[in-house]
Design an enzyme around this catalytic site. Structure first.
Site, PDB file in Angstrom:
ATOM      1  N   THR A  29     -26.429  15.038  -3.956  1.00 27.39           N
ATOM      2  CA  THR A  29     -26.189  14.321  -5.213  1.00 27.39           C
ATOM      3  C   THR A  29     -25.086  13.298  -4.995  1.00 27.39           C
ATOM      4  OG1 THR A  29     -24.574  15.988  -5.927  1.00 27.39           O
ATOM      5  CG2 THR A  29     -26.860  16.237  -6.717  1.00 27.39           C
ATOM      6  N   ASN A  31     -22.197  11.349  -6.262  1.00 24.77           N
ATOM      7  CA  ASN A  31     -21.266  11.578  -7.376  1.00 24.77           C
ATOM      8  C   ASN A  31     -20.551  10.291  -7.773  1.00 24.77           C
ATOM      9  OD1 ASN A  31     -21.833  14.138  -6.134  1.00 24.77           O
ATOM     10  ND2 ASN A  31     -20.026  14.998  -7.119  1.00 24.77           N
ATOM     11  N   GLU A  81     -23.592  13.553 -11.334  1.00 20.54           N
ATOM     12  CA  GLU A  81     -24.177  13.555  -9.983  1.00 20.54           C
ATOM     13  C   GLU A  81     -25.650  13.174 -10.045  1.00 20.54           C
ATOM     14  OE1 GLU A  81     -23.688  17.330  -8.140  1.00 20.54           O
ATOM     15  OE2 GLU A  81     -21.796  17.738  -9.135  1.00 20.54           O
TER      16      GLU A  81
END
Ligand code: ADP
Ligand code: RBF
Ligand code: MG
Length: 150
Positions: A29, A31, A81
């Site tokens: 993910t 961020n 995210e």
């Protein structure tokens, strides 16, 4: 209600998190920084959303996103995210990421095991792929936001 804040357009730099996404969940993910998280509209509910994303003005891909406190990890910090549904050859920390957030999928939940969280994320990915193929949401892939200079 989060409906009022959607579609939501966000852009900013990809920053480092705790490095859990790829290693533990098999789901990297990208961020956003705390600055971006703090600038989100107050009425945007925490939870899982889908939409579109681009990296450094590249192609616009489908994405699924988590905004919130990550209860499974006892998160003390709110995060935003973005898991982009595309295979990238390399990491892209420091890159400029644009996202268009379109649809709320579910609230954040807690799980009894990491496998349950992984299974739920897989389901989120499938739901997102389908939702973004619907013409009302598909059109945002070509939104001027992704080609603008600001
Ligand atoms: P962190 O906790 O630092 O965010 P992750 O394990 O979540 O670490 O990995 C995220 C990083 O992986 C992103 O910042 C990006 O550089 C890279 N990455 C590679 N492919 C993807 C993808 N498809 N979606 C999101 N990030 C990706
Ligand atoms: N964390 C949770 O604690 N509960 C969730 O329900 C949850 N759902 C997620 C769904 C998606 C699609 C993604 C990408 C992440 C989700 N996470 C959830 C966040 C996860 O805890 C986080 O990405 C990792 O901690 C890596 O930073
Ligand atoms: Mg991450």
């Amino acid at each position: 209600m989060n409906g009022r804040s959607l579609p939501l357009f966000v852009q900013g730099t990809v920053t480092r998190g705790f490095g859990r996404g790829s290693k533990e969940l098999g789901c990297p993910t990208a961020n956003y920084s705390q600055e971006v998280v703090k600038s989100l509209p107050q009425e945007l509910d925490t939870g899982i959303y889908c939409g579109w994303a681009s990296i450094d003005h590249g192609l616009v891909h489908k994405m699924v996103m988590s905004v919130g406190w990550n209860p499974f990890y006892n998160g003390k910090e709110k995060t935003m995210e973005v898991h982009i549904l595309h295979e990238f050859p390399d990491q892209f920390y420091g890159a400029h990421m644009r996202v268009c957030v379109l649809k709320y999928l579910r609230p954040e939940m807690n799980f009894n095991s990491v496998d349950e969280l992984i299974a739920q994320i897989k389901d989120d990915v499938e739901k997102s792929k389908a939702a973004l193929d619907v013409p009302e949401l598909a059109i945002y892939q070509k939104d001027a936001f992704f080609t603008s200079n600001t």
